[in-house]
Structures are given as structure tokens and as C-alpha cells.
Design an enzyme around this catalytic site. Sequence first.
Site, PDB file in Angstrom:
ATOM      1  N   ASP A  47      41.182  35.149  47.355  1.00  0.00           N
ATOM      2  CA  ASP A  47      40.688  35.279  45.982  1.00  0.00           C
ATOM      3  C   ASP A  47      40.178  36.695  45.721  1.00  0.00           C
ATOM      4  O   ASP A  47      39.223  37.138  46.364  1.00  0.00           O
ATOM      5  CB  ASP A  47      39.551  34.263  45.773  1.00  0.00           C
ATOM      6  CG  ASP A  47      39.270  33.993  44.311  1.00  0.00           C
ATOM      7  OD1 ASP A  47      39.685  34.797  43.462  1.00  0.00           O
ATOM      8  OD2 ASP A  47      38.622  32.972  44.011  1.00  0.00           O
ATOM      9  N   ASP A  48      40.822  37.397  44.796  1.00  0.00           N
ATOM     10  CA  ASP A  48      40.421  38.761  44.411  1.00  0.00           C
ATOM     11  C   ASP A  48      40.633  39.783  45.519  1.00  0.00           C
ATOM     12  O   ASP A  48      39.951  40.812  45.560  1.00  0.00           O
ATOM     13  CB  ASP A  48      38.948  38.810  43.975  1.00  0.00           C
ATOM     14  CG  ASP A  48      38.693  38.107  42.654  1.00  0.00           C
ATOM     15  OD1 ASP A  48      39.638  37.523  42.090  1.00  0.00           O
ATOM     16  OD2 ASP A  48      37.541  38.128  42.186  1.00  0.00           O
ATOM     17  N   CYS A 102      42.156  33.661  38.074  1.00  0.00           N
ATOM     18  CA  CYS A 102      42.156  32.546  39.026  1.00  0.00           C
ATOM     19  C   CYS A 102      43.055  31.354  38.708  1.00  0.00           C
ATOM     20  O   CYS A 102      44.013  31.069  39.412  1.00  0.00           O
ATOM     21  CB  CYS A 102      40.727  32.054  39.210  1.00  0.00           C
ATOM     22  SG  CYS A 102      39.561  33.339  39.675  1.00  0.00           S
ATOM     23  N   ARG A 138      46.841  30.313  40.256  1.00  0.00           N
ATOM     24  CA  ARG A 138      47.000  29.129  41.106  1.00  0.00           C
ATOM     25  C   ARG A 138      47.994  28.140  40.521  1.00  0.00           C
ATOM     26  O   ARG A 138      48.715  27.437  41.251  1.00  0.00           O
ATOM     27  CB  ARG A 138      45.640  28.477  41.325  1.00  0.00           C
ATOM     28  CG  ARG A 138      44.788  29.266  42.282  1.00  0.00           C
ATOM     29  CD  ARG A 138      43.280  29.090  42.095  1.00  0.00           C
ATOM     30  NE  ARG A 138      42.651  30.343  42.474  1.00  0.00           N
ATOM     31  CZ  ARG A 138      42.446  30.723  43.728  1.00  0.00           C
ATOM     32  NH1 ARG A 138      42.770  29.913  44.719  1.00  0.00           N
ATOM     33  NH2 ARG A 138      41.908  31.890  43.994  1.00  0.00           N
ATOM     34  N   LYS A 197      39.406  26.684  47.480  1.00  0.00           N
ATOM     35  CA  LYS A 197      39.244  26.712  46.027  1.00  0.00           C
ATOM     36  C   LYS A 197      40.449  26.062  45.336  1.00  0.00           C
ATOM     37  O   LYS A 197      41.587  26.410  45.615  1.00  0.00           O
ATOM     38  CB  LYS A 197      39.083  28.158  45.580  1.00  0.00           C
ATOM     39  CG  LYS A 197      39.015  28.364  44.078  1.00  0.00           C
ATOM     40  CD  LYS A 197      38.791  29.830  43.763  1.00  0.00           C
ATOM     41  CE  LYS A 197      38.926  30.120  42.290  1.00  0.00           C
ATOM     42  NZ  LYS A 197      38.661  31.527  41.964  1.00  0.00           N
ATOM     43  N   HIS A 236      40.588  24.940  41.395  1.00  0.00           N
ATOM     44  CA  HIS A 236      40.560  25.644  40.111  1.00  0.00           C
ATOM     45  C   HIS A 236      41.699  25.292  39.159  1.00  0.00           C
ATOM     46  O   HIS A 236      42.135  26.120  38.361  1.00  0.00           O
ATOM     47  CB  HIS A 236      40.499  27.162  40.325  1.00  0.00           C
ATOM     48  CG  HIS A 236      39.573  27.823  39.343  1.00  0.00           C
ATOM     49  ND1 HIS A 236      39.118  29.114  39.473  1.00  0.00           N
ATOM     50  CD2 HIS A 236      39.005  27.359  38.200  1.00  0.00           C
ATOM     51  CE1 HIS A 236      38.315  29.414  38.479  1.00  0.00           C
ATOM     52  NE2 HIS A 236      38.232  28.358  37.686  1.00  0.00           N
ATOM     53  N   SER A 260      35.543  28.616  40.902  1.00  0.00           N
ATOM     54  CA  SER A 260      35.097  29.832  41.589  1.00  0.00           C
ATOM     55  C   SER A 260      33.666  29.708  42.115  1.00  0.00           C
ATOM     56  O   SER A 260      32.826  29.031  41.525  1.00  0.00           O
ATOM     57  CB  SER A 260      35.189  31.034  40.638  1.00  0.00           C
ATOM     58  OG  SER A 260      36.508  31.268  40.252  1.00  0.00           O
ATOM     59  N   HIS A 279      36.091  36.722  46.516  1.00  0.00           N
ATOM     60  CA  HIS A 279      35.517  36.639  45.176  1.00  0.00           C
ATOM     61  C   HIS A 279      33.996  36.783  45.287  1.00  0.00           C
ATOM     62  O   HIS A 279      33.376  36.239  46.193  1.00  0.00           O
ATOM     63  CB  HIS A 279      35.873  35.274  44.569  1.00  0.00           C
ATOM     64  CG  HIS A 279      35.625  35.144  43.104  1.00  0.00           C
ATOM     65  ND1 HIS A 279      34.358  35.123  42.570  1.00  0.00           N
ATOM     66  CD2 HIS A 279      36.481  34.999  42.056  1.00  0.00           C
ATOM     67  CE1 HIS A 279      34.452  34.966  41.246  1.00  0.00           C
ATOM     68  NE2 HIS A 279      35.728  34.896  40.911  1.00  0.00           N
ATOM     69  N   ASP A 315      45.426  35.910  44.936  1.00  0.00           N
ATOM     70  CA  ASP A 315      45.646  35.408  43.577  1.00  0.00           C
ATOM     71  C   ASP A 315      45.653  36.492  42.510  1.00  0.00           C
ATOM     72  O   ASP A 315      46.192  36.296  41.424  1.00  0.00           O
ATOM     73  CB  ASP A 315      44.617  34.331  43.220  1.00  0.00           C
ATOM     74  CG  ASP A 315      43.204  34.873  43.083  1.00  0.00           C
ATOM     75  OD1 ASP A 315      42.907  35.978  43.592  1.00  0.00           O
ATOM     76  OD2 ASP A 315      42.365  34.172  42.476  1.00  0.00           O
ATOM     77  N   ASN A 316      45.037  37.623  42.768  1.00  0.00           N
ATOM     78  CA  ASN A 316      45.049  38.742  41.822  1.00  0.00           C
ATOM     79  C   ASN A 316      44.386  39.945  42.469  1.00  0.00           C
ATOM     80  O   ASN A 316      43.852  39.863  43.583  1.00  0.00           O
ATOM     81  CB  ASN A 316      44.349  38.394  40.506  1.00  0.00           C
ATOM     82  CG  ASN A 316      42.973  37.785  40.655  1.00  0.00           C
ATOM     83  OD1 ASN A 316      42.757  36.602  40.352  1.00  0.00           O
ATOM     84  ND2 ASN A 316      42.021  38.560  41.136  1.00  0.00           N
ATOM     85  N   LYS A 374      41.897  43.389  38.727  1.00  0.00           N
ATOM     86  CA  LYS A 374      41.828  42.033  38.180  1.00  0.00           C
ATOM     87  C   LYS A 374      41.628  42.059  36.668  1.00  0.00           C
ATOM     88  O   LYS A 374      40.902  42.877  36.129  1.00  0.00           O
ATOM     89  CB  LYS A 374      40.671  41.289  38.836  1.00  0.00           C
ATOM     90  CG  LYS A 374      40.419  39.886  38.305  1.00  0.00           C
ATOM     91  CD  LYS A 374      39.283  39.213  39.042  1.00  0.00           C
ATOM     92  CE  LYS A 374      39.021  37.822  38.487  1.00  0.00           C
ATOM     93  NZ  LYS A 374      38.024  37.075  39.284  1.00  0.00           N
TER      94      LYS A 374
END
Length: 492
Positions: A48-49, A88, A92, A141, A143, A166, A243, A295-296, A316
Site C-alpha cells: 500500500d503506497d 486504494c 484493488r 487490507k 477496501h 485503510s 500506508h 496499489d499506487n 499517489k
Amino acid sequence: MSISPMNERLTMNPHTIIASLLTLTLICSDLISIQAAEQPNFVIIFTDDQGYGDVGCFGAEGYETPNLDQMAAEGRKFTNFYVSQAVCSASRTSILTGCYNIRLGITGALSHRSTIGINSEEMTLAELVKQKDYTTAAYGKWHLGYQQKFLPLQHGFDDYFGLPYSNDMWPYHPAYINLPEDQKAKRGFPDLPLISKNQIVNPAVTPEDQTHLTTWYTEHAVKFIEDNQDNPFLLYLAHSMPHVPLYVSDKYKGDSEQGTFGDVIEEIDWSVGQVLSTLKKHGLDENTLVIFTSDNGPWLSYGNHAGSAGPFREGKGTTWEGGVREPCIMRWPGKIPAGTVCDELSATIDIFPTIAALADVPLPDHKIDGHDIRPLMFGEKGAKTPHEVYYYYWGTHLEAIRSGDWKLHFPHSYRSLTGEPGKDGLPGGYTQQKTGLALYNLKTDKGETTDVKDEHPEIVAKLQKLAEIARADLGDSATKTQGIGKREPGRI
């Protein structure tokens, strides 16, 4: 008196009958084992991130990622690998369905106030492989909606443990970090739940709990592999980190030169090592495809608690390359050529149809946007991207489009780190900027620094025509186009 053949069979020695039945059982068991061995396992690790430059073999500095680097040495790096949107829930949605998230009606980051989630009519990766009786699990996660109808067990997964959204969606959100304790719970977000299967097992995750998240997810993943070593399986391990807010266990706290962010990445790398060593321990290496990506891009406003987009622009929340181009490593000994690099465009939406082909299962009846990228994965000579065009949406706005090395941005606003970045968990530095129509050659200008639209009007015209196809299918809020190919999300 003669005995008929039927009577002769009925008078066989009972010990002979038992022995024959045992032999038949063993043969059937062996056939089942052989069949299971022919069905590959799938492990998808989704962070994540984590930015493009946040892995050692992609240029990270100040911390080490030996397991990911080894994974790349034993597998294949993808340098033109994309998510569908740099946030996010949207991202996903795509990795689990093979569709641009806008097609499924999920944009942004769903929260505790959201009344939508993944539609039950959509097929997830778990439901895809269930057609061949795979065992499936999701840890980390989710989401894609926090209400029970949207959780993993209702969408093909046999097991789940993790957070519904998150890790900053809680009373200790960075925006409220300086408030008195009695005020934190009253502002913004309610308590953050930890869920096992469909049940809340911890209704109020604490900062101390968050230090264990990476370890807990990893322990569940390892146990799942061990419990299913004789069955074909799909494991989706979606880490909450890096994240913000950043948390790390004692085993890596203070370990890196970079600081807390580096510590967190090193613990994620440890997690990757645990998964890979478990596969090896149980002889599953050569029958398991492992994919690692994020994810980003990095949440740049958090400064020293954010990562790096490497050579790319922004991060992001944007459609610049730093927001949507991610590090990706794929490993499958004996199948994917070791120590190789793929520079062709591919994306998370391609994972779904590729796994369908590898598991020999049919795709859903509805349209998906990804393509089978086995030729790219296996390093086939002359293999090219299957994407004639790739779309960059932010929300419902088509902000850019790519074909070949050319990327055309349409006029839009975006956030940019032009001010002083935040520090130690507090954000800062973002301002709103604007771009007009701009053309970039990503082969010669990775950082999207030089607009060359005036020199290449024919390329601009070509990409504008391709954009009209995207708008007709998926819509575009900027041109008030609805899009005939969009589907509804699930609703409460």
C-alpha cells in the site's frame, strides 16, 4: 454343478477384494495428487503506497530489500507496470477483477461512510479459480466495502484476516494527532476493526496492534500455505503498510538508515522472504507463481514517512507516472526466466486473465479490460504488450492516455508537492496545479518534463481519437460523457 462367472466373482477371497480396493484407492489418490500438482498455485503480494523507487532492485536507498532483490534475481522485473488508478479501493478493484475500476463504479477510497462495494455479479480472482476447486485466502487490507456482503468470504475467498479499509481511517488519523485523547474518537473516524472471516475480532485497533499487522498477516499467509500444500491455492496478501501511519514491529524498528519508512519496507521484505521460504520448504517453488507489486505511488506529502517514485513525476493521487507506475516482480522457477527484465507495458488488470489461462478456467461472460500476458512473463522472443492503448482516469475524469511510448495528458488539475513536505507522520507540501493538453515521449522522457505536442500533431490526433473510444465505453466527467460499458457497484 458349475459355478457361473457372477457367482465365481462373489466367492472371491475377501482379503483379495480388500487388497484390490486398497490398490484402486491408492491409484485414485495418486491421480488426484498428480492432477493437483499440474494446477499451479498463485501468490499475489500487494503493498500500500509503495512507490516505484521503494525496492532495492528498483533503486531504493537507505534500506535493504534482500528478499525482493533475490526474487528479482530468480524471476523477472517489470518496469512498465501499471495500476488503473492511483488510490486504494480503485486499484484493488482492478487487480481482483481484471477491469478498469471505473467500469465497475468504484473510485477513490471507500470509507466507513460508504454504502457501495464490489458487486456480487463481478467475478474476483478467488471466484475465477474456484472453477477448478482452488483453496483461496485474503489477508490484509480489503477496501472493497466494509459491510459483510462486500467482505472476502462473500466473494470467493475461503479465509480472511485483516482491516476492512485503510489503517489511517481511525480516531488516531494524522489530521487529529495533536488533539486530546478524548477528542480523537469524536472526530472523523470511528474505531478501526480487525476482522477474521466475517467476524470482528478486535473492535478497536490500537497503535500497539498496528505494530503487529505485517507480522500477523504474514503468519496467516505462511499457515495457509502449509495447510494447503497438497491442494491448488490462491493467496492474496495485501499489506496495510507502508500506508501512513507507519508502524513496524520491534524486530525491524530502528533498523534502517532511512528511518521509520525504511524499517517498514524492510519488514515487508521479511514477509516476502517468509512466504518464499515456506514455498521452498514444502517443495512448491516450481509450481507457484508469485507476484509482488503495489496499489499506487508514494503519498509524497508525508515527507520522510513517504516513499519514492524513482525517476517519475508526482505520486499517489495523480495520473502522472509516479502515481500509477509501480514496481513489479514475478517469480516462477523453471517458467519465468531468472534475472530478466520486461520493459513492455503491462498492468494489474492483466493478472486476472493471465491466471485464468494458467489455471485453465473460463473468463466471466462480462467484459474485462486486461489481457493474457504469459508471453511477457515467460520472456518469449519478440513478445510485445497486448495493450494498444492504456487509460489513465482520476475519479471519473479521463486525464491521460498512452499508446506505445506516447502519453497525452488532457487539461486537468492535480496535487503537487511544491511546498515543504510533512515530517514524522504529519502531511504538508501539496498545492493544486494545472496542466493543459501535453504530449510526452515516455521512452526518452520518463519524468514527463518536456511537452512535445507541437512537434507531433499527428500523434496528438491519433491519441485524441483513441480517447473518444475510451469515453464512449467508460465515460468521462470532463466531457460529460456517460459511457455505455460501465456497470453498477454493489449497494447497501
